[in-house]
Design a protein around this motif. Structure first.
Motif, PDB file in Angstrom:
ATOM      1  N   ARG A   1       1.099  -1.260  -0.189  1.00  0.00           N
ATOM      2  CA  ARG A   1      -0.139  -0.287  -0.102  1.00  0.00           C
ATOM      3  C   ARG A   1       0.977   1.312  -0.042  1.00  0.00           C
ATOM      4  O   ARG A   1       1.827   1.352   0.817  1.00  0.00           O
ATOM      5  N   CYS A   2       0.773   2.189  -0.993  1.00  0.00           N
ATOM      6  CA  CYS A   2       1.692   3.321  -0.913  1.00  0.00           C
ATOM      7  C   CYS A   2       1.305   4.464  -0.247  1.00  0.00           C
ATOM      8  O   CYS A   2       0.770   5.393  -0.790  1.00  0.00           O
ATOM      9  N   ARG A   3       1.659   4.273   1.053  1.00  0.00           N
ATOM     10  CA  ARG A   3       1.148   5.190   2.091  1.00  0.00           C
ATOM     11  C   ARG A   3       2.411   5.498   2.778  1.00  0.00           C
ATOM     12  O   ARG A   3       3.153   4.748   3.299  1.00  0.00           O
ATOM     13  N   PHE A   4       2.699   6.941   2.946  1.00  0.00           N
ATOM     14  CA  PHE A   4       4.074   7.228   3.859  1.00  0.00           C
ATOM     15  C   PHE A   4       3.830   8.993   4.021  1.00  0.00           C
ATOM     16  O   PHE A   4       2.689   9.609   3.838  1.00  0.00           O
ATOM     17  N   ILE A   5       4.786   9.257   4.997  1.00  0.00           N
ATOM     18  CA  ILE A   5       4.681  10.373   5.286  1.00  0.00           C
ATOM     19  C   ILE A   5       5.853  11.369   4.663  1.00  0.00           C
ATOM     20  O   ILE A   5       6.774  10.728   4.373  1.00  0.00           O
ATOM     21  N   THR A   6       5.445  12.311   3.881  1.00  0.00           N
ATOM     22  CA  THR A   6       6.535  12.821   2.969  1.00  0.00           C
ATOM     23  C   THR A   6       7.903  13.569   3.776  1.00  0.00           C
ATOM     24  O   THR A   6       7.517  14.135   4.761  1.00  0.00           O
ATOM     25  N   SER A   7       8.934  13.577   3.293  1.00  0.00           N
ATOM     26  CA  SER A   7      10.071  14.091   3.962  1.00  0.00           C
ATOM     27  C   SER A   7      10.579  15.075   3.101  1.00  0.00           C
ATOM     28  O   SER A   7      11.608  16.043   3.487  1.00  0.00           O
ATOM     29  N   SER A   8      10.042  15.486   1.931  1.00  0.00           N
ATOM     30  CA  SER A   8      10.423  16.784   1.063  1.00  0.00           C
ATOM     31  C   SER A   8      10.121  17.864   1.855  1.00  0.00           C
ATOM     32  O   SER A   8       9.333  18.009   2.637  1.00  0.00           O
ATOM     33  N   PRO A   9      11.074  18.751   1.648  1.00  0.00           N
ATOM     34  CA  PRO A   9      11.011  20.228   2.415  1.00  0.00           C
ATOM     35  C   PRO A   9       9.467  20.822   2.036  1.00  0.00           C
ATOM     36  O   PRO A   9       8.896  21.755   2.864  1.00  0.00           O
ATOM     37  N   MET A  10       8.948  20.401   0.846  1.00  0.00           N
ATOM     38  CA  MET A  10       7.757  20.994   0.659  1.00  0.00           C
ATOM     39  C   MET A  10       6.668  20.014   1.036  1.00  0.00           C
ATOM     40  O   MET A  10       6.414  18.965   0.649  1.00  0.00           O
ATOM     41  N   GLY A  11       5.958  20.784   2.216  1.00  0.00           N
ATOM     42  CA  GLY A  11       4.816  19.765   2.757  1.00  0.00           C
ATOM     43  C   GLY A  11       5.441  18.721   3.474  1.00  0.00           C
ATOM     44  O   GLY A  11       4.391  17.883   3.927  1.00  0.00           O
ATOM     45  N   LYS A  12       6.649  19.016   4.148  1.00  0.00           N
ATOM     46  CA  LYS A  12       7.125  17.857   5.012  1.00  0.00           C
ATOM     47  C   LYS A  12       6.301  17.534   6.107  1.00  0.00           C
ATOM     48  O   LYS A  12       5.580  18.271   6.752  1.00  0.00           O
ATOM     49  N   GLY A  13       5.982  16.364   6.258  1.00  0.00           N
ATOM     50  CA  GLY A  13       5.228  15.845   7.568  1.00  0.00           C
ATOM     51  C   GLY A  13       3.945  15.659   7.105  1.00  0.00           C
ATOM     52  O   GLY A  13       2.884  14.811   7.872  1.00  0.00           O
ATOM     53  N   GLY A  14       3.362  15.793   5.870  1.00  0.00           N
ATOM     54  CA  GLY A  14       1.963  15.509   5.446  1.00  0.00           C
ATOM     55  C   GLY A  14       1.965  14.092   4.874  1.00  0.00           C
ATOM     56  O   GLY A  14       3.041  13.306   4.588  1.00  0.00           O
ATOM     57  N   GLU A  15       0.715  13.221   5.204  1.00  0.00           N
ATOM     58  CA  GLU A  15       0.684  11.900   4.825  1.00  0.00           C
ATOM     59  C   GLU A  15       0.099  11.883   3.406  1.00  0.00           C
ATOM     60  O   GLU A  15      -0.401  12.882   2.882  1.00  0.00           O
ATOM     61  N   ARG A  16       0.716  11.009   2.534  1.00  0.00           N
ATOM     62  CA  ARG A  16       0.461  10.438   1.384  1.00  0.00           C
ATOM     63  C   ARG A  16      -0.094   9.484   1.097  1.00  0.00           C
ATOM     64  O   ARG A  16       0.518   8.506   1.678  1.00  0.00           O
ATOM     65  N   ASP A  17      -1.127   9.223   0.374  1.00  0.00           N
ATOM     66  CA  ASP A  17      -1.607   7.742   0.150  1.00  0.00           C
ATOM     67  C   ASP A  17      -2.094   7.836  -1.312  1.00  0.00           C
ATOM     68  O   ASP A  17      -3.003   8.456  -1.720  1.00  0.00           O
ATOM     69  N   TYR A  18      -1.428   6.670  -2.043  1.00  0.00           N
ATOM     70  CA  TYR A  18      -1.523   6.697  -3.503  1.00  0.00           C
ATOM     71  C   TYR A  18      -2.183   5.383  -3.644  1.00  0.00           C
ATOM     72  O   TYR A  18      -2.142   4.780  -4.893  1.00  0.00           O
ATOM     73  N   GLY A  19      -2.808   4.647  -2.775  1.00  0.00           N
ATOM     74  CA  GLY A  19      -3.571   3.443  -2.887  1.00  0.00           C
ATOM     75  C   GLY A  19      -2.873   2.082  -2.890  1.00  0.00           C
ATOM     76  O   GLY A  19      -1.407   2.536  -2.610  1.00  0.00           O
ATOM     77  N   LEU A  20      -3.140   1.215  -3.460  1.00  0.00           N
ATOM     78  CA  LEU A  20      -2.261  -0.110  -3.655  1.00  0.00           C
ATOM     79  C   LEU A  20      -1.162   0.259  -4.632  1.00  0.00           C
ATOM     80  O   LEU A  20      -1.347   0.872  -5.489  1.00  0.00           O
ATOM     81  N   SER A  21      -0.312  -0.454  -4.563  1.00  0.00           N
ATOM     82  CA  SER A  21       0.936  -0.224  -5.271  1.00  0.00           C
ATOM     83  C   SER A  21       1.850  -1.480  -5.806  1.00  0.00           C
ATOM     84  O   SER A  21       1.582  -2.491  -5.001  1.00  0.00           O
ATOM     85  N   THR A  22       2.513  -1.651  -6.685  1.00  0.00           N
ATOM     86  CA  THR A  22       3.495  -2.714  -7.172  1.00  0.00           C
ATOM     87  C   THR A  22       4.558  -2.360  -7.660  1.00  0.00           C
ATOM     88  O   THR A  22       4.567  -1.337  -8.176  1.00  0.00           O
ATOM     89  N   ARG A  23       5.749  -3.213  -7.361  1.00  0.00           N
ATOM     90  CA  ARG A  23       6.942  -2.985  -7.908  1.00  0.00           C
ATOM     91  C   ARG A  23       7.149  -3.845  -8.793  1.00  0.00           C
ATOM     92  O   ARG A  23       7.076  -5.313  -8.648  1.00  0.00           O
ATOM     93  N   LEU A  24       7.321  -3.595 -10.376  1.00  0.00           N
ATOM     94  CA  LEU A  24       7.245  -4.706 -11.510  1.00  0.00           C
ATOM     95  C   LEU A  24       8.983  -4.730 -11.903  1.00  0.00           C
ATOM     96  O   LEU A  24       9.346  -3.450 -11.789  1.00  0.00           O
ATOM     97  N   ARG A  25       9.376  -5.879 -12.229  1.00  0.00           N
ATOM     98  CA  ARG A  25      10.625  -5.881 -12.854  1.00  0.00           C
ATOM     99  C   ARG A  25      10.219  -6.365 -14.640  1.00  0.00           C
ATOM    100  O   ARG A  25       9.801  -7.318 -14.655  1.00  0.00           O
ATOM    101  N   ILE A  26      10.603  -5.177 -15.347  1.00  0.00           N
ATOM    102  CA  ILE A  26      10.267  -5.540 -16.910  1.00  0.00           C
ATOM    103  C   ILE A  26      11.709  -5.628 -17.596  1.00  0.00           C
ATOM    104  O   ILE A  26      12.477  -4.476 -17.464  1.00  0.00           O
ATOM    105  N   GLY A  27      12.281  -6.838 -17.803  1.00  0.00           N
ATOM    106  CA  GLY A  27      13.466  -6.825 -18.354  1.00  0.00           C
ATOM    107  C   GLY A  27      14.483  -6.541 -17.119  1.00  0.00           C
ATOM    108  O   GLY A  27      14.245  -6.886 -15.953  1.00  0.00           O
ATOM    109  N   ASN A  28      15.174  -5.275 -17.213  1.00  0.00           N
ATOM    110  CA  ASN A  28      16.226  -4.821 -16.387  1.00  0.00           C
ATOM    111  C   ASN A  28      15.750  -3.580 -15.515  1.00  0.00           C
ATOM    112  O   ASN A  28      16.318  -3.281 -14.639  1.00  0.00           O
ATOM    113  N   VAL A  29      14.573  -3.338 -15.994  1.00  0.00           N
ATOM    114  CA  VAL A  29      13.967  -1.975 -15.456  1.00  0.00           C
ATOM    115  C   VAL A  29      12.837  -2.337 -14.425  1.00  0.00           C
ATOM    116  O   VAL A  29      11.897  -2.813 -14.636  1.00  0.00           O
TER     117      VAL A  29
END
Ligand SMILES: [Zn+2]
Length: 486
Positions: A379-407
């Motif tokens: 689940r792609c949910r975390f607290i942002t560490s960017s100086p822009m909006g630092k400390g804010g919760e981000r939630d982009y729903g479910l996520s996956t890491r795919l490996r396509i060839g070498n990428v």
């Protein structure tokens, strides 16, 4: 003092095929009352700044009413806009009595029913609460500022940096100056100068717009000037409101404010040619990135920036990366809910055939039929560490890491631009492992990556946030503006 606060924020890309309704706002924020303070307390954003300033000054009670914000996308539906206005009005009436209103607005919101939602809202509040009620608002530097906004607010405070690392400071400014106004220590006089020009989404961290900020800062250093900000405007809103503009606020002296806005506007206009830059396409940009001796290199596809209303599922750059298939390269990230669902159904370790990206419209490339290994589902949910909006919760729903060839490719349910390395870490992809990290963003990523990455290469492919304005059929006054018309 009792100050009522509300948030209504949307940056509307009128070239987007994704209409914006209440469900779209609900994904990010459609909330009322105390929940607003809970969500923003301690966060480096506009309302976080308002909360901290009210507490620092003391004797100010903030009355949270209604807060609606979502990612940039297409026109706000008429009925959704009517509902937002109704909720703000009802929330404010329920919070009465209060001494002032403080809003977080954007400035580039367009509904099917109005090309200037902020002017419409401010006018509605003026009519309801009268001219004696102080109204202040924060604005995004990409706001397309109108006379109607100026006429119906006492003070508008725009962020000056792009990336918007100063949202928090503008929130503080708004509350601090409302406090001064309520004590009778400030008589704000605000002026606006609009310029018949549009500029691509350009950073203020260096280059010509850094110099523009220095010019504004010089005015702010003069006695009597409270605030002076240049607005880049949002060129992807085909609306009569759209333009570059300057706002200044002076204490009791409208002529002084006008002198400031005209000076900064002249300064921008006289160097209008410098904002047009020619960027490489996907192949040329990747070539540059791969031949760079240092790593990691960020390759940002500015033309499919979800932060400017683009779908974030475009495949022009991804296709080029997959074609090259170089080890140590990754894409972070693409939005494609169907592909995420397929990966979650198959499970980690599975090999799947999937149609990836290019599904929202035809401008951002075609879907890619790929075979991929599902490396990780989460689940792609975390607290942002960017100086822009630092400390804010981000939630982009479910996520996956795919490996396509070498990428390695991260795919999320919801679109967004990458602001820091939290998403990479979440998917087991520390930056140091990669030579090239491709992302979808125009400038906001710089707040974190300008120091974290070895180099940045911006690529411009066909898309609705391209720097190339010739790609758009403007129908509003924008078509007569520089650089579309000399
Ligand atoms: Zn912005």
């Amino acid at each position: 003092m009792r100050i009522a606060i509300a948030q209504v924020s949307h940056e509307t890309n009128t070239f987007s095929s994704e209409l914006t309704d209440q469900a779209a706002f609900s994904i990010r924020s459609w909330i009322e009352g105390e929940e607003i303070l809970r969500r923003h307390r301690g966060v480096r954003d506009y309302i976080g700044g308002m909360i901290d300033e009210a507490e620092a000054l003391g004797g100010i009670e903030l009355l949270p009413t209604f807060a609606a914000i979502t990612s940039p996308s297409g026109y706000i539906r008429s009925e959704t806009w009517a509902e937002i206005k109704r909720r703000v009005l009802d929330g404010l009436k329920a919070a009465m009595p209060f001494d002032a209103i403080c809003l977080e607005l954007h400035g580039a919101g367009v509904a099917e029913s109005t090309g200037d939602i902020e002017g419409d809202l401010l006018r509605t509040l003026r009519l309801e609460f009268g001219t004696a009620m102080p109204i202040a608002a924060t604005l995004d530097l990409h706001g397309n500022i109108t006379e109607r906004m100026i006429d119906n607010a006492d003070m508008l405070f725009g962020v000056k940096e792009y990336p918007h690392v100063d949202m928090y400071d503008r929130g503080r400014d708004a509350i601090q100056n409302l406090g001064r106004m309520l004590r009778g220590a400030l008589n704000p006089r605000m002026t606006l100068t609009r310029l018949p020009m549009v500029i691509p989404t350009t950073t203020t961290f260096h280059g010509p717009l850094k110099a523009v900020n220095a010019r504004c800062a010089a005015w702010e250093a003069k006695p009597g000037i409270v605030h002076c900000a240049a607005y880049h405007g949002f060129p992807y809103a085909d609306s009569p409101a759209t333009c570059v503009s300057v706002i200044a606020i002076a204490d009791g002296d409208e002529a002084l404010a006008q002198k400031a806005t005209r000076d900064v506007a002249d300064f921008i206009w006289n160097q209008r040619e410098v904002f047009a830059v020619s960027l490489p396409g996907a192949a040329e940009g990747l070539e540059t990135a791969l031949s760079c001796p240092e790593s990691p290199v960020i390759v940002n596809e500015t033309s499919d920036n979800p932060g400017a209303g683009a779908p974030g599922d475009g495949t022009w750059l991804l296709a080029e990366m997959l074609r090259r298939n170089v080890a140590g390269t990754c894409f972070a990230h693409l939005a494609d809910a169907e592909a995420v669902a397929a990966a979650h159904q198959a499970g980690e370790g599975a090999r799947i055939r999937v149609r990836l990206g290019g599904k929202v419209d035809v401008r951002h490339g075609t879907p890619l039929d790929v075979e991929a290994e599902v490396v990780m589902n989460t689940r792609c949910r975390f607290i942002t560490s960017s100086p822009m909006g630092k400390g804010g919760e981000r939630d982009y729903g479910l996520s996956t890491r795919l490996r396509i060839g070498n990428v390695d490719v991260i795919v999320t349910e919801l679109k967004s631009q990458l602001l820091d390395d939290e998403m990479l870490k979440l998917h087991g992809m520390p930056m140091g492992r990669y030579k090239v990290i491709a992302i979808k963003s125009s400038q906001h990523f710089r707040a974190f990556f300008e120091t974290a990455a070895a180099r940045i290469v911006t690529v411009d492919t066909p898309g609705i946030s391209t720097f190339n304005f010739d790609n758009f059929a403007f129908t509003s006054s924008v078509k007569y503006f520089y650089p579309l018309t000399e």
